[in-house]
Design a protein around this motif. Structure first.
Motif, short mmCIF file in Angstrom:
data_model
loop_
_atom_site.label_atom_id
_atom_site.label_comp_id
_atom_site.label_asym_id
_atom_site.label_seq_id
_atom_site.Cartn_x
_atom_site.Cartn_y
_atom_site.Cartn_z
N ALA A 166 1.76 -1.76 2.47
CA ALA A 166 1.68 -0.58 1.59
C ALA A 166 0.38 0.18 1.80
O ALA A 166 0.37 1.41 1.81
N ASN A 167 -0.73 -0.55 1.99
CA ASN A 167 -2.02 0.12 2.20
C ASN A 167 -2.02 0.94 3.48
O ASN A 167 -2.59 2.02 3.53
N VAL A 168 -1.38 0.42 4.52
CA VAL A 168 -1.31 1.14 5.79
C VAL A 168 -0.46 2.40 5.62
O VAL A 168 -0.84 3.49 6.07
N LEU A 169 0.69 2.26 4.97
CA LEU A 169 1.56 3.42 4.74
C LEU A 169 0.83 4.51 3.95
O LEU A 169 0.92 5.69 4.28
N GLU A 170 0.13 4.08 2.93
CA GLU A 170 -0.61 5.03 2.10
C GLU A 170 -1.71 5.72 2.90
O GLU A 170 -1.89 6.94 2.82
N SER A 171 -2.43 4.95 3.71
CA SER A 171 -3.50 5.52 4.54
C SER A 171 -2.96 6.54 5.53
O SER A 171 -3.55 7.61 5.72
N VAL A 172 -1.84 6.22 6.15
CA VAL A 172 -1.22 7.14 7.10
C VAL A 172 -0.79 8.42 6.38
O VAL A 172 -0.99 9.53 6.87
N LYS A 208 7.77 6.10 1.35
CA LYS A 208 8.01 4.75 1.90
C LYS A 208 7.23 3.67 1.16
O LYS A 208 7.41 2.50 1.42
N LEU A 209 6.37 4.08 0.23
CA LEU A 209 5.59 3.10 -0.53
C LEU A 209 6.52 2.28 -1.41
O LEU A 209 7.60 2.73 -1.80
N PRO A 210 6.09 1.06 -1.76
CA PRO A 210 6.92 0.21 -2.62
C PRO A 210 7.33 0.91 -3.91
O PRO A 210 6.56 1.69 -4.47
N ARG A 211 8.54 0.64 -4.35
CA ARG A 211 9.09 1.31 -5.54
C ARG A 211 9.35 0.31 -6.67
O ARG A 211 10.41 0.28 -7.26
N GLU A 212 8.32 -0.48 -6.95
CA GLU A 212 8.43 -1.42 -8.06
C GLU A 212 7.11 -1.49 -8.82
O GLU A 212 6.04 -1.31 -8.25
N GLY A 213 7.22 -1.70 -10.11
CA GLY A 213 6.05 -1.82 -10.97
C GLY A 213 5.14 -0.60 -10.91
O GLY A 213 5.58 0.53 -10.75
N GLU A 214 3.84 -0.85 -11.05
CA GLU A 214 2.86 0.23 -11.06
C GLU A 214 2.82 0.96 -9.72
O GLU A 214 2.55 2.16 -9.66
N GLN A 215 3.12 0.26 -8.64
CA GLN A 215 3.14 0.90 -7.32
C GLN A 215 4.19 2.01 -7.28
O GLN A 215 3.98 3.04 -6.64
N LYS A 216 5.29 1.79 -7.97
CA LYS A 216 6.34 2.82 -8.04
C LYS A 216 5.78 4.08 -8.70
O LYS A 216 6.01 5.19 -8.22
N ASP A 217 5.05 3.89 -9.80
CA ASP A 217 4.48 5.03 -10.51
C ASP A 217 3.53 5.82 -9.62
O ASP A 217 3.58 7.05 -9.58
N TRP A 218 2.66 5.11 -8.90
CA TRP A 218 1.72 5.81 -8.02
C TRP A 218 2.44 6.49 -6.86
O TRP A 218 2.08 7.60 -6.47
#
Length: 85
Positions: A2-8, A27-37
């Motif tokens: 997820a960190n790599v996807l976000e950085s790209v 493409k970032l994870p879609r669960e929990g707080e990560q979904k919100d971000w």
């Protein structure tokens, strides 16, 4: 991963390649707080692309019911900015 996807995605945003940046944030994870971000960044990019109605819809949902108070607050701030333009 997820960190790599976000950085790209941020790199593409820096290059003003909005569609590629948006694709990366989607493409970032879609669960929990990560979904919100992930949704927050998606809305932010939509607004930059000029799709303000679609962005406002996502910001409104996040401001009302995001799992993270920080996401709720930032989404509300972004929504207020969109509504004043």
């Amino acid at each position: 991963r997820a960190n790599v996807l976000e950085s790209v995605a941020y790199c593409y945003e820096g290059l003003k390649e909005w569609d590629k940046a948006l694709e990366g944030f989607r493409k970032l994870p879609r669960e929990g707080e990560q979904k919100d971000w992930a949704q927050f960044h998606e809305a932010r990019l939509l607004a930059r692309k000029g799709q303000k109605d679609e962005a406002a819809k996502i910001f409104k949902q996040l401001a009302a019911k995001a799992g993270s108070p920080q996401v709720m607050e930032r989404a509300a701030d972004r929504l207020a900015l969109l509504e004043t333009k």
